[in-house]
Design a protein around this motif. Structure first.
Motif, PDB file in Angstrom:
ATOM      1  N   UNK A 242       0.990  -1.297  -0.070  1.00 42.89           N
ATOM      2  CA  UNK A 242       0.063  -0.055   0.041  1.00 42.89           C
ATOM      3  C   UNK A 242       0.555   1.152  -0.231  1.00 42.89           C
ATOM      4  N   UNK A 243      -0.036   2.232  -0.326  1.00 44.35           N
ATOM      5  CA  UNK A 243       0.940   3.888  -0.180  1.00 44.35           C
ATOM      6  C   UNK A 243       1.145   4.062   1.218  1.00 44.35           C
ATOM      7  N   UNK A 244       2.038   5.197   1.039  1.00 47.25           N
ATOM      8  CA  UNK A 244       2.262   5.814   2.781  1.00 47.25           C
ATOM      9  C   UNK A 244       0.621   7.286   2.473  1.00 47.25           C
ATOM     10  N   UNK A 245       0.519   6.697   3.418  1.00 46.41           N
ATOM     11  CA  UNK A 245      -1.072   8.079   3.818  1.00 46.41           C
ATOM     12  C   UNK A 245      -0.327   9.968   3.861  1.00 46.41           C
ATOM     13  N   UNK A 246       0.629   9.627   2.967  1.00 53.12           N
ATOM     14  CA  UNK A 246       1.790  11.496   2.417  1.00 53.12           C
ATOM     15  C   UNK A 246       2.248  10.814   1.001  1.00 53.12           C
ATOM     16  N   UNK A 247       2.336  12.211   0.452  1.00 55.89           N
ATOM     17  CA  UNK A 247       2.723  11.638  -1.169  1.00 55.89           C
ATOM     18  C   UNK A 247       4.540  11.663  -0.900  1.00 55.89           C
ATOM     19  N   UNK A 248       4.565  10.664  -0.890  1.00 59.35           N
ATOM     20  CA  UNK A 248       5.618  10.542  -0.975  1.00 59.35           C
ATOM     21  C   UNK A 248       6.810  11.424  -1.980  1.00 59.35           C
ATOM     22  N   UNK A 249       6.236  11.811  -3.483  1.00 64.08           N
ATOM     23  CA  UNK A 249       7.111  12.483  -4.058  1.00 64.08           C
ATOM     24  C   UNK A 249       6.705  13.513  -4.522  1.00 64.08           C
ATOM     25  N   UNK A 250       8.100  14.342  -5.199  1.00 66.11           N
ATOM     26  CA  UNK A 250       7.390  16.022  -5.119  1.00 66.11           C
ATOM     27  C   UNK A 250       6.920  16.077  -6.717  1.00 66.11           C
ATOM     28  N   UNK A 251       6.381  17.188  -6.881  1.00 65.20           N
ATOM     29  CA  UNK A 251       5.319  17.279  -8.030  1.00 65.20           C
ATOM     30  C   UNK A 251       6.127  16.823  -8.851  1.00 65.20           C
ATOM     31  N   UNK A 252       6.308  15.917 -10.321  1.00 65.17           N
ATOM     32  CA  UNK A 252       7.403  15.958 -10.857  1.00 65.17           C
ATOM     33  C   UNK A 252       8.477  15.161 -10.526  1.00 65.17           C
ATOM     34  N   UNK A 253       8.540  14.685  -9.811  1.00 69.39           N
ATOM     35  CA  UNK A 253      10.234  13.947  -8.997  1.00 69.39           C
ATOM     36  C   UNK A 253      10.659  13.011 -10.406  1.00 69.39           C
ATOM     37  N   UNK A 254      11.671  12.972 -10.818  1.00 69.36           N
ATOM     38  CA  UNK A 254      12.153  11.987 -11.503  1.00 69.36           C
ATOM     39  C   UNK A 254      12.471  10.764 -11.326  1.00 69.36           C
ATOM     40  N   UNK A 255      12.364   9.452 -11.669  1.00 70.24           N
ATOM     41  CA  UNK A 255      11.997   7.858 -10.868  1.00 70.24           C
ATOM     42  C   UNK A 255      14.014   8.097 -10.549  1.00 70.24           C
ATOM     43  N   UNK A 256      14.235   7.320  -9.837  1.00 72.30           N
ATOM     44  CA  UNK A 256      15.532   6.892  -9.059  1.00 72.30           C
ATOM     45  C   UNK A 256      16.487   6.239 -10.454  1.00 72.30           C
ATOM     46  N   UNK A 257      15.765   5.636 -11.128  1.00 67.29           N
ATOM     47  CA  UNK A 257      16.202   5.123 -12.536  1.00 67.29           C
ATOM     48  C   UNK A 257      16.532   5.690 -13.325  1.00 67.29           C
ATOM     49  N   UNK A 258      16.328   6.911 -13.272  1.00 65.39           N
ATOM     50  CA  UNK A 258      16.209   8.247 -14.219  1.00 65.39           C
ATOM     51  C   UNK A 258      17.265   8.988 -13.722  1.00 65.39           C
ATOM     52  N   UNK A 259      17.503   9.060 -12.299  1.00 69.42           N
ATOM     53  CA  UNK A 259      18.014  10.144 -11.428  1.00 69.42           C
ATOM     54  C   UNK A 259      19.879   9.662 -11.855  1.00 69.42           C
ATOM     55  N   UNK A 260      19.909   7.985 -11.725  1.00 72.77           N
ATOM     56  CA  UNK A 260      21.228   7.000 -11.908  1.00 72.77           C
ATOM     57  C   UNK A 260      21.578   7.378 -12.953  1.00 72.77           C
ATOM     58  N   UNK A 261      20.571   7.246 -13.930  1.00 75.12           N
ATOM     59  CA  UNK A 261      20.765   7.254 -15.825  1.00 75.12           C
ATOM     60  C   UNK A 261      22.028   8.207 -15.839  1.00 75.12           C
ATOM     61  N   UNK A 262      20.448   9.686 -15.565  1.00 74.78           N
ATOM     62  CA  UNK A 262      21.615  10.947 -15.611  1.00 74.78           C
ATOM     63  C   UNK A 262      23.200  10.746 -14.892  1.00 74.78           C
ATOM     64  N   UNK A 263      23.496  10.103 -13.922  1.00 78.81           N
ATOM     65  CA  UNK A 263      24.261  10.305 -12.734  1.00 78.81           C
ATOM     66  C   UNK A 263      25.859   9.991 -13.684  1.00 78.81           C
ATOM     67  N   UNK A 264      25.441   8.418 -13.994  1.00 86.84           N
ATOM     68  CA  UNK A 264      26.649   7.365 -15.017  1.00 86.84           C
ATOM     69  C   UNK A 264      27.091   8.925 -15.962  1.00 86.84           C
ATOM     70  N   UNK A 265      25.680   8.916 -16.783  1.00 87.20           N
ATOM     71  CA  UNK A 265      26.016   9.843 -18.284  1.00 87.20           C
ATOM     72  C   UNK A 265      26.956  11.717 -18.186  1.00 87.20           C
ATOM     73  N   UNK A 266      26.461  11.840 -16.956  1.00 85.62           N
ATOM     74  CA  UNK A 266      27.183  13.873 -16.750  1.00 85.62           C
ATOM     75  C   UNK A 266      27.848  13.353 -15.682  1.00 85.62           C
TER      76      UNK A 266
END
Length: 314
Positions: A242-266
């Protein structure tokens, strides 16, 4: 984990002994805890399209155990104040990959043994699952390894150079905004759960950092925050389904996979580590090709659930 030079470290390939909670005598388990363990034991992360340089990899051990009332708790440590990084922080046992480690699971188990004396015994402490990796602020790719402590006779042996104390926290409380414990008088004005959104330094967009009180702040223990909090939210989400009773992510937050890929590239640190291990950073998939943001994915999931409920009603 054995690999040839140039293949990178595929963190989600690991040896997985069979674990069946129905055949494990844990009589005090609540129904909710039993389902949580079963769900975690059945969890299989999606295969990652990325290759990770070993020198920038680390692992943490999410060690669960059953409390007196049958609920699940996670072991947390208070880091020694003499450490050069994250001194005094509340953390999960863990550390960087070393050449002697055959797998990411062994990295987490070895670090837990070195820090808190948790035996590397697969029968007393069986593996439940391994999660997708997270990106830490110190430019490490951190993989959570979830285990269950079955032997209640085990006693911690703290490495005082690294760990000041050890305590536990209810796992399901990482899905709740209300505290699982009565607050001390001097803490009544504090909220158990808070968060801060900040600009990511690894990928365009904002990232939400969560903070949970431990109930031990009056004694000098810091709250559970940052990467540790994010990992435990994810473990609880998977386990309790189940999901938490609060919003876990910021609006438009990139996924962790996207963040890791960006770091690996740049990121220059990652690019240097990749090249040293025969990995071409420019061949890392473009982050935009790795799905949508967390909030977009969540909205699509809500719409699918709504359509399913509508069909049921009809």
């Amino acid at each position: 984990m054995s690999s040839t030079r140039g293949s990178g470290l595929r963190l989600l390939q690991f040896h997985r002994p069979q674990f069946d909670v129905s055949r494990t005598p844990i009589p005090e388990l609540t129904t909710e805890s039993r389902r949580c363990i079963q769900t975690l034991a059945a969890y299989r992360p999606p295969r990652s399209p990325l290759k990770y340089p070993k020198s920038r990899c680390a692992a943490v051990l999410v060690a669960l155990f059953v409390g007196r009332m049958g609920d699940l708790y996670v072991l947390l440590s208070r880091r020694a104040s003499s450490l050069r990084t994250y001194a005094g922080d509340t953390a999960l046992p863990g550390g960087k990959w070393e050449p002697r480690d055959r797998s990411v699971e062994q990295t987490a188990r070895r670090e837990a043994y070195e820090e808190i004396g948790l035996p590397m015994d697969y029968k007393k402490v069986p593996l439940l699952c391994i999660l997708e990796p997270f990106l830490a602020g110190n430019r490490l790719i951190v993989t959570p390894v979830v285990v269950l402590i079955l032997d209640k006779t085990l006693r911690p042996i703290l490495n005082r150079a690294e760990v000041t104390s050890l305590f536990s926290h209810p796992l399901r409380s990482f899905l709740q905004s209300e505290p699982p414990f009565p607050l001390e008088p001097e803490m009544l004005e504090l909220k158990y759960h808070t968060y801060t959104d900040y600009e990511s330094n690894t990928y365009p967009g904002r990232v939400r950092m969560h903070t949970f009180l431990t109930g031990r702040e009056a004694g000098g223990t810091k709250p559970i925050f940052g990467l540790t909090a994010s990992i435990l939210i994810e473990v609880a989400k998977i386990g309790y389904a189940r999901e938490p009773d609060f919003e876990a992510y910021a609006p438009g937050q990139p996924t962790t996979l996207q963040r890791i890929a960006y770091a690996l590239r740049h990121d220059p640190i990652f690019r240097e580590a990749e090249r040293a291990e025969g990995i071409d950073p420019d061949k890392t998939p473009d982050p935009s090709s790795l799905g949508q943001s967390h909030t977009a994915d969540a909205e699509m999931s809500r719409r699918r659930k709504g359509r399913m409920l509508l069909r049921v009603k009809l």
